[in-house]
Write a protein that holds these residues in place. Structure first.
Motif, short mmCIF file in Angstrom:
data_model
loop_
_atom_site.label_atom_id
_atom_site.label_comp_id
_atom_site.label_asym_id
_atom_site.label_seq_id
_atom_site.Cartn_x
_atom_site.Cartn_y
_atom_site.Cartn_z
N SER A 11 3.16 9.38 9.73
CA SER A 11 2.02 8.50 9.92
C SER A 11 0.73 9.25 10.16
N SER A 17 0.20 6.59 5.37
CA SER A 17 -0.98 5.79 5.66
C SER A 17 -2.19 6.15 4.79
N ARG A 69 5.77 1.98 3.02
CA ARG A 69 4.80 1.32 3.90
C ARG A 69 5.12 -0.17 4.04
#
Ligand code: OAK
Length: 828
Positions: A11, A17, A69
């Motif tokens: 992350s 991300s 995700r």
């Protein structure tokens, strides 16, 4: 236990991300790296296919990122989701669509240009997965595109056929089939998950008794065990989520049978492995025609068993209880092919998870929803009790139990013996068999048809007794198509022109196309619109010349019928029209005919005699018409071989007229009709399937209607239809039909088309002769309209402007509201 180090790495440094797309330079670097490290290729040795594969790997990385995700977000929210069960998928080529979803088409084109490669050539390398027959499989894939885009927590299950729908070649006018080796060059989009695998049992016997806890229980002692292994393909939504298509491949449980191996018979030991793997070798190429083969039932049970075990695993993984399965999942049955799932879920809950029957039945019938895709009697699945009991003895017992309880309910309602027999899950007349549509209906909380008309007919006819018993169970969801694949990806020039005028919001809200209405009369816009059509027609002409050997002038009207070859779809009605024009020209009466190219494509089921004869008829008419100097190029007829998604993406953008001429009441919806109209073709059609709704949307003045309605079809039947009367009374029609047996089309062979001739004269089950004159009159109107290019352009623009309803995004939204009752989770 989660690995916190890895999670924080994921992350924090952008693996999960990061931003959606890639820059031109990143694409180039990634592509070159995949060429070198991924494939071990030096540029001098790399083929175009290597370059395609390298690009696919580069893009797949990004697609997977979106999938990971999405999964994280679905899990965090403990979201309610859908498991979509379909025996068929037709995803089409992945690369182009994924580039659009990541919004990097332009960057990729530029990146490749910098290394002297052409994106279109690279895209052309992709061999599509032909894991379906036609409409039903393609619909499943359009729905995946929409589910991913809308953020529906979902997983799509199916079968990884090693050989998909056969490859069609046309030799001497006949269809010839060869195996589709779609995996020959490897498949860069899939990831095998050897650890996600389940055992599937077949055959043997059941034994009832008392278990350790003193409860009544049934053991199924099967005689065959096969393993299903998951192969995952990520499907990316537009600028958003990724979902998984999980296809099961059959494998032997052990590579070798060691007892035989040790006795020295190595070949016999391996034979068992080969037999297991046969299960997912090949797709049955029958469209809407049941064959009742054992291997097909095995395929159905195999994929259903793996999929349900996997759904239960996912459910339990989230720390949930099994008796809440229906709170967290809807399992959507794509037609009856997966409907054995009703019995299998009962078996898993009752036998394996020891849930009591009533509770299990409550969970089961609140978990499933069933979509019906056809009213054709020959397509309604039935399995002989004998075959079924040999293969799935425990399931047969369960179905008997479900049926006995169900029939008792009906008796309590004082239903007549007749009605009870009609509704039973078991058909007793003839060879006793299981009615899979009844099983699916009884075992589901919702049943839907695929267009307004089809859903009405489903309630009034095929499932009438059930609709009276449970009126709220029945609903409609009109089909839709991925406008991103079938317009944005496949017709980029038209898409750009549209976006220039109304912006790009229509990519996620197709109703925005309505904004085009304002330009329908704008002559400058009309010209640009028709110029793009002409360019697309030039490109298709090139393809046709290469693959069908026919030269077509792109300024002709392109009158197109592409779909599976089936009598109910009436390709032979189109042939009668062509012959009527030909005869007029021969008589010197062709002045009101606009120059037209008649374009056909589509596969016939290999065992479907009449369909194959219709292909031969089209080819024979093509030979006659294309070579006749009197026709002087005014008419051209061509059959393009091997219709598939890739070819479809070339054809729709190049079409002027879309033929949707099935006999009313037979085409459940149709989705090709939507793809044509979305690309600016005008429709000639009957009031069948979704044609009805298309006409409502685009306006009746922008749609060419002909033929009987469903009510008139029924009336005609009741009145005792005699097709020969139409032959006697209509001299033009008579002359055309006589051509079929004159030998004129067949080098003097008067027998070749006699089966078609006799079928039409004696039975004409799809009322071609009855609808003939209305069709011919309608075509005259069309030819007149074609002579007014501005009018035509205006109608074409208005068609596109009113296609909002037919996006699969709208269909999926309907499923969410009417059936699935869940919250979409959009990727942030
Ligand atoms: C194929 C095999 C068995 C049952 C139905 C089919 C099938 O392909 N049906 C088609 O489904 C499409 C998607 O709903 C519809 O658009 C077609 O009208 C229907 O024929």
């Amino acid at each position: 236990t989660p690995n916190k180090k890895i999670e924080s790495y994921f992350s924090s440094n952008g693996i999960v991300s990061g931003k959606l797309g890639l820059s031109k330079d990143e694409i180039k670097d990634s592509f070159l790296e995949k060429t070198f490290y991924g494939l071990g290729r030096i540029p001098a040795l790399a083929t175009q296919n290597d370059f395609y594969t390298a690009m696919a790997f580069a893009i797949r990385d990004r697609v997977l990122r979106q999938f990971v995700r999405s999964t994280q977000q679905f899990n965090e929210k403990d979201a309610r989701g859908v498991a979509y069960l379909s025996a068929e998928y037709l995803p089409g080529p992945h690369l182009g669509n994924n580039l659009l979803s990541l919004e990097i088409i332009k960057e990729t084109r530029e990146a490749l240009a910098e290394v002297n490669l052409d994106l279109d050539e690279i895209l052309d390398q992709e061999v599509e997965p032909g894991l379906g027959n036609g409409g039903l499989g393609r619909l499943a894939s359009c729905y995946m595109d929409a589910m991913a885009t809308l953020g529906i927590p979902s997983i799509a299950y199916g079968i990884r056929y090693e050989f998909g729908i056969f490859k069609q070649e046309i030799r001497d006018g006949w269809q010839e089939e060869s195996t589709d080796k779609w995996l020959h060059y490897g498949n860069p989009w899939e990831i095998v998950r050897p650890e996600i695998a389940y055992e599937v049992h077949f055959g043997g016997k059941t034994e009832s008794g008392i278990d350790e806890k003193g409860n009544y229980s049934v053991a199924w002692n099967a005689d065959t065990v096969i393993k299903g292994v998951a192969y995952d393909t990520p499907i990316l939504g537009y600028k958003s989520n990724g979902i998984i298509m999980r296809l099961w491949k059959a494998e032997a449980i052990e590579s070798f049978d060691f007892s035989i191996y040790n006795s020295g018979d190595y070949y016999k030991a391996v034979e068992k492995k080969m037999r297991s793997e046969n299960l997912t070798k090949v797709l049955y190429p029958n469209d809407e025609n049941l064959q009742g083969k054992e291997l097909r039932l095995k395929q159905q049970y195999f994929f259903v068993c793996c999929s349900l075990k996997d759904t239960i695993r996912l459910h339990l993984l989230q720390g949930r209880k099994l008796d809440q399965l229906h709170d967290k999942f809807t399992i959507q049955l794509n037609d009856t092919h997966p409907s054995i799932a009703v019995a299998e879920l009962m078996r898993l809950l009752v036998d394996e998870h020891k849930m009591e029957w009533e509770k299990a039945w409550h969970v089961t019938r609140h978990t499933f929803a069933y979509t019906n895709h056809t009213l054709l009697p020959e397509a309604l699945e039935k399995w002989s009790i004998d075959l079924f009991g040999r293969l799935l003895p425990r399931h047969l017992e369960i179905i008997y139990e479900i049926n006995s309880r169900f029939l008792n309910e009906l008796r309590e309602l004082q239903y007549s013996a007749n009605k009870i027999a009609r509704m039973s899950l078991i058909e007793e007349s003839g060879e006793p068999s299981i009615r899979m549509a009844h099983l699916a209906t009884v075992g589901s909380f919702k049943v839907n048809g695929v267009s307004a008309l089809h859903s009405r007919l489903l309630k009034e006819q095929v499932l009438n007794d059930f609709a009276e018993l449970w009126p709220d169970k029945f609903t409609n969801v009109t089909n839709g198509i991925s406008h991103r694949r079938f317009l944005v990806v496949s017709n980029p020039a038209l898409s750009d022109l549209i976006s220039e005028k109304i912006g790009r919001d229509w990519l996620t809200d197709l109703y925005k196309l309505k904004g085009l209405e304002a330009f329908a009369e704008d002559e400058d816009f009309q010209k640009k619109w028709m110029d793009i059509k002409l360019e697309n027609k030039k490109a298709l002409s090139k393809h046709i010349e290469e693959y069908a050997g026919v030269k077509i002038d792109p300024t002709m009207m392109f009158d197109v019928q592409v779909k599976r070859i089936h009598e109910y779809k009436r390709q032979h009605l189109k042939v009668l029209h062509i012959l009527s024009l030909y005869r007029r020209i021969k008589k010197g009466e062709g002045e009101r005919i606009s120059p037209t190219a008649f374009i056909f494509a589509g596969k016939a089921a290999p065992g479907y005699f009449m369909a194959k004869r219709i292909i031969k008829l089209i080819s024979s008419v093509a030979d006659l018409v294309n070579k006749d100097p009197d026709v002087n190029g005014k008419l051209k007829v061509v059959f393009i071989p091997n219709f598939n998604v890739k070819l479809a993406q070339r054809i729709y953008p190049a079409s002027d007229l879309s033929e949707q001429i099935s006999m009313a009441g037979k085409e459940a919806s149709g989705t090709g009709n939507m793809k044509f109209a979305l690309n600016g073709a005008l429709t000639v059609g009957t009031l069948d399937g979704a044609n009805v709704e298309i006409r409502d949307e685009v306006g009746k003045e922008n749609f060419f209607l002909f033929g009987l309605t469903t009510e008139e079809v029924q009336q005609t039947r009741q009145d005792g239809y005699r097709p020969s009367e139409y032959y006697e009374q209509n001299k033009e029609l008579q002359g055309i039909l006589d051509m079929l047996i004159s030998g004129e089309l067949s080098n003097g062979d008067t027998e070749l088309f006699k089966p078609i001739f006799e079928n039409l004269l004696q039975q004409d089950p799809y009322l071609l002769l009855k609808d003939y004159q209305s069709y011919i009159d309608c075509q005259e109107e069309i030819h007149e309209a074609w002579r007014k290019p501005k009018e035509w352009a205006r109608m074409s623009i208005l068609n596109v402007a009113n296609m909002g309803k037919f996006s699969s995004d709208r269909s999926i939204q309907d499923y969410v509201e009417k059936i699935w009752n869940l919250q979409p989770i959009k990727a942030d």
